[in-house]
Design an enzyme around this catalytic site. Structure first.
Site, PDB file in Angstrom:
ATOM      1  N   GLY A  28     117.286 -61.815  85.944  1.00 39.37           N
ATOM      2  CA  GLY A  28     117.909 -61.656  84.633  1.00 39.37           C
ATOM      3  C   GLY A  28     117.503 -62.684  83.609  1.00 39.37           C
ATOM      4  O   GLY A  28     118.007 -62.660  82.486  1.00 39.37           O
ATOM      5  N   LYS A  34     105.734 -71.971  90.856  1.00 37.77           N
ATOM      6  CA  LYS A  34     104.361 -71.783  90.358  1.00 37.77           C
ATOM      7  C   LYS A  34     103.600 -73.104  90.255  1.00 37.77           C
ATOM      8  O   LYS A  34     102.382 -73.116  90.058  1.00 37.77           O
ATOM      9  CB  LYS A  34     104.383 -71.067  89.010  1.00 37.77           C
ATOM     10  CG  LYS A  34     104.831 -69.618  89.094  1.00 37.77           C
ATOM     11  CD  LYS A  34     104.877 -68.965  87.732  1.00 37.77           C
ATOM     12  CE  LYS A  34     105.219 -67.467  87.855  1.00 37.77           C
ATOM     13  NZ  LYS A  34     106.540 -67.230  88.461  1.00 37.77           N
ATOM     14  N   ALA A  87     115.453 -78.774  81.117  1.00 34.79           N
ATOM     15  CA  ALA A  87     115.111 -77.378  81.411  1.00 34.79           C
ATOM     16  C   ALA A  87     114.156 -76.788  80.389  1.00 34.79           C
ATOM     17  O   ALA A  87     113.741 -75.634  80.520  1.00 34.79           O
ATOM     18  CB  ALA A  87     116.388 -76.532  81.473  1.00 34.79           C
TER      19      ALA A  87
END
Length: 660
Positions: A474, A432, A386
């Site tokens: 968030g 994206k 990640a």
């Protein structure tokens, strides 16, 4: 004693409600004294009733002594069962039960005494009807006294706090709505006052529910005077559809009412009502039904396994760690280069999962030597990658940094996963990366291509899987926290373009997708998620302003600042050349994007990393456009590279035509 004196003094001086509500409890000696008076009154009343029926008592010459004996026995049992010990204003059925035990024991004792006097003296000391009559009268009056006192204090507290309480209308007349309303009514210390119910139905406007009126929503919101008697509407989010939620929110906000949300009563058991009721947030309107995790597969994949999470201190990485920790892995290694966030996460996880074995590693994924030692020591079964740079304007200005982290970092983690035979490597990508218009998206697409190419490379046994999703609610740097800060400062809210739209999902939902993909993948797939409908950012901003109690463009201005470098109006989850293949999960699909073989991508990677080391921005972006042909810069200094490429193609075409 002082509190009691103050309370009675207040009755004379006039500050009645304030002083009486400050009285925490009636002194125990006073409760005993009142109960003794109740006993005496019950005795007198029972004798009076019998005398009216012309019933003659036994041993009338000892009437006073008999009454004293009865009072004495009852007082003894009052002390044994401590009927005086409860706080009267908070009396419950348990207090009534203690009164029953005390008075019942008194009755049994007197009955036994009667049998004794019958045996020795030939007649009972007390008449049996008298004893039973006394028992029912005394129990009833003692319990009645406690209930009246409790209700009296509740009314005083309600009157005292009524001015500061939020006047609410509960939306709906379902069982869940009524249970919520009842909980508010029965808890006068809470800062809410029930004033009625709201419903779409038109057949209930004459009925009363819990003593309150039921208002039809159409008539209610047309009556300005009636709306003015309320401060907020209270909804239960779980029992409403997204459309209903938005409809009630719009009606309330347009008429100046706040919108409060509450969980169902069953979910309030772990916390009180005050903690459960909160103001409706924009996230509540964007949340969708979460995907269903197949826990058996996820548990098997993680239980007793060693797991690595890169970027583990970030928004997505940290949530992956929290979710994986629930499946009892033997070790979770949390790796990140951000020192403070990593330390804060360590404190949180050690408190939340005290039995779980964690290792927190401060490291940079672009340093392959540092990474290899970690892989060598822990021999991972699962790797969740990640770690990434994700802020579009910053990366547009510093493209070489995107190469070091998003490209070289991914290459390092993926190659080490292959070398040390990690069972599954799951990469977190972004929408994206689809038809990218900025360096960040192009760098993530480049990383996707490298990860996919490893699947069929020589000697590979690792399953390489990619997950791709939209914006996360968030997350660090996302639009909603940014808008909240701007609203808190009084505005303006800045939006790049009035027509810009984005897909949204929650952090837990995104991480559930990552975990699910890790169990589903056979290797080489790019998983995309059904993101639902896109959200117009301008509408999002207006809703957030209204939910904060302000009026858009009046209290909080909205300012358009133009698209940032590399930004586009809408994001895509699939490239132009991609098709999708369904999976057994209705919300997850496989994107069949074009791939590149490992030998070809490896050469291009060496070239682009060398350019990044030289800090040659133009060369870096030129090579990105070569690796990702669909990368067309938008609102960026690199648009000139696309024009040169286009001119080159046109010149080549013209030469071919002339030769023909």
């Amino acid at each position: 004693m002082k509190k009691l004196n103050d309370a009675f003094t207040a009755l004379y001086n006039g500050d009645n409600i304030l002083k009486l509500t400050e009285l925490r409890y009636i002194p125990r000696w006073l409760v005993i004294l009142i109960d003794v008076f109740i006993i005496l009154f019950s005795i007198l009343l029972s004798y009076l009733l019998l005398s009216k029926l012309h019933v003659r008592v036994n041993f009338p010459e000892y009437l006073t002594e008999k009454r004293i004996l009865l009072i004495a026995i009852n007082i003894v049992f009052m002390f044994i069962f401590k009927t005086y010990a409860g706080v009267i204003r908070h009396s419950t059925f348990f207090d009534f039960f203690k009164i029953l035990l005390s008075s019942g024991s008194t009755l049994v004792s007197l009955l036994l005494l009667n049998y004794g006097t019958e045996f020795w003296l030939g007649k009972s000391l007390y008449l049996y009807p008298n004893l039973f009559l006394y028992f029912f009268i005394s129990v009833s009056i003692m319990f009645f006294f406690r209930m009246v006192t409790k209700q009296f204090f509740n009314i005083l507290i309600d009157i005292k706090g009524s001015a500061s309480k939020i006047r609410i209308a509960v939306v709906g007349v379902s069982d869940a709505s009524v249970s919520l309303a009842r909980a508010i009514l029965h808890n006068p210390n809470y800062p809410y006052r029930l004033e009625g119910f709201l419903t779409k139905r038109s057949d209930s406007h004459k009925a009363l529910l819990l003593g309150q009126k039921i208002y039809n929503s159409d008539r209610f919101f047309k009556n300005t005077e009636l709306v003015g008697r309320f401060d907020a509407v209270l909804i239960i989010k779980e029992i409403m559809t997204k459309h209903e939620l938005e409809e009630w929110m719009t009606l309330a906000l347009d008429h100046g009412l706040k919108v409060l949300k509450a969980p169902t009563l069953s979910k309030m058991r772990d916390s009180d009502l005050v903690g459960g009721i909160r103001q409706l947030q924009i996230e509540d309107l964007l949340n969708r039904r979460p995907i269903k995790i197949e826990n058996k597969d996820v548990i098997v994949r993680h239980a007793e396994k060693t797991v690595l999470v890169t970027g583990g201190a970030g928004s997505i990485g940290s949530e992956i760690v929290r979710q994986v920790a629930q499946f009892n892995p033997s070790l979770i290694v949390v790796l990140d280069q951000a020192e403070s966030p990593l330390y804060e996460l360590e404190l949180e996880l050690l408190e939340k999962f005290p039995e779980q074995n964690f290792k927190f590693v401060l490291a940079d994924i672009s340093n392959s030597y540092r990474l290899e030692k970690i892989f060598e020591i822990y021999q991972f079964s699962m790797v969740y990658h990640a770690a990434a740079y994700k802020h579009v304007p910053l990366i547009e200005e510093n493209p070489h940094e995107a190469i070091f982290v998003n490209v070289l970092g991914t290459k390092n983690v993926a190659l080490l996963s292959k070398k040390y035979k990690v069972n599954r490597f799951v990469m977190v990508s972004t929408d994206k990366a689809v038809n990218p218009t900025n360096v960040m998206g192009a760098s993530k697409r480049t990383a996707e291509l490298f990860v996919q190419s490893l699947q069929n490379s020589e000697g590979n046994v690792t399953k390489f899987i990619t997950t791709r999703f939209g914006n996360v609610l968030g997350s660090n740097g996302s639009v909603i926290p940014h808008f909240k800060k701007q609203i808190e400062k009084g505005g303006p809210i800045t939006i790049t373009h009035p027509d810009i739209i984005r897909y949204f999902m929650t952090i837990p939902e995104a991480c559930e997708l990552v975990l699910q993909a890790g169990t589903m993948g056979a290797g080489g797939e790019i998983y995309v998620f059904d993101m639902g409908d896109p959200v117009k950012i301008l509408d999002l901003a207006k809703r957030m302003i209204k939910l904060s109690g302000f009026t858009p463009d009046v209290d909080i201005k909205i300012k358009f600042i133009g698209l940032r470098p590399g930004e586009k109006l809408y994001e895509e989850l699939l490239s132009n050349d991609a098709t999708t293949v369904p999976t057994h999960h209705e919300k997850i699909m496989i994107s069949k994007d074009p791939t590149v073989n490992f030998e070809e991508i490896e050469v291009l990677f060496r070239q682009i990393i060398k350019s990044a080391v030289k800090r040659d921005k133009v060369q870096v972006v030129t090579l990105l456009k070569k690796i990702v042909p669909e990368f067309i810069s938008n609102n960026s200094e690199y648009e000139s590279l696309d024009k040169k490429q286009l001119n080159g193609v046109e010149n080549l075409t013209l030469e071919k035509e002339n030769n023909i």
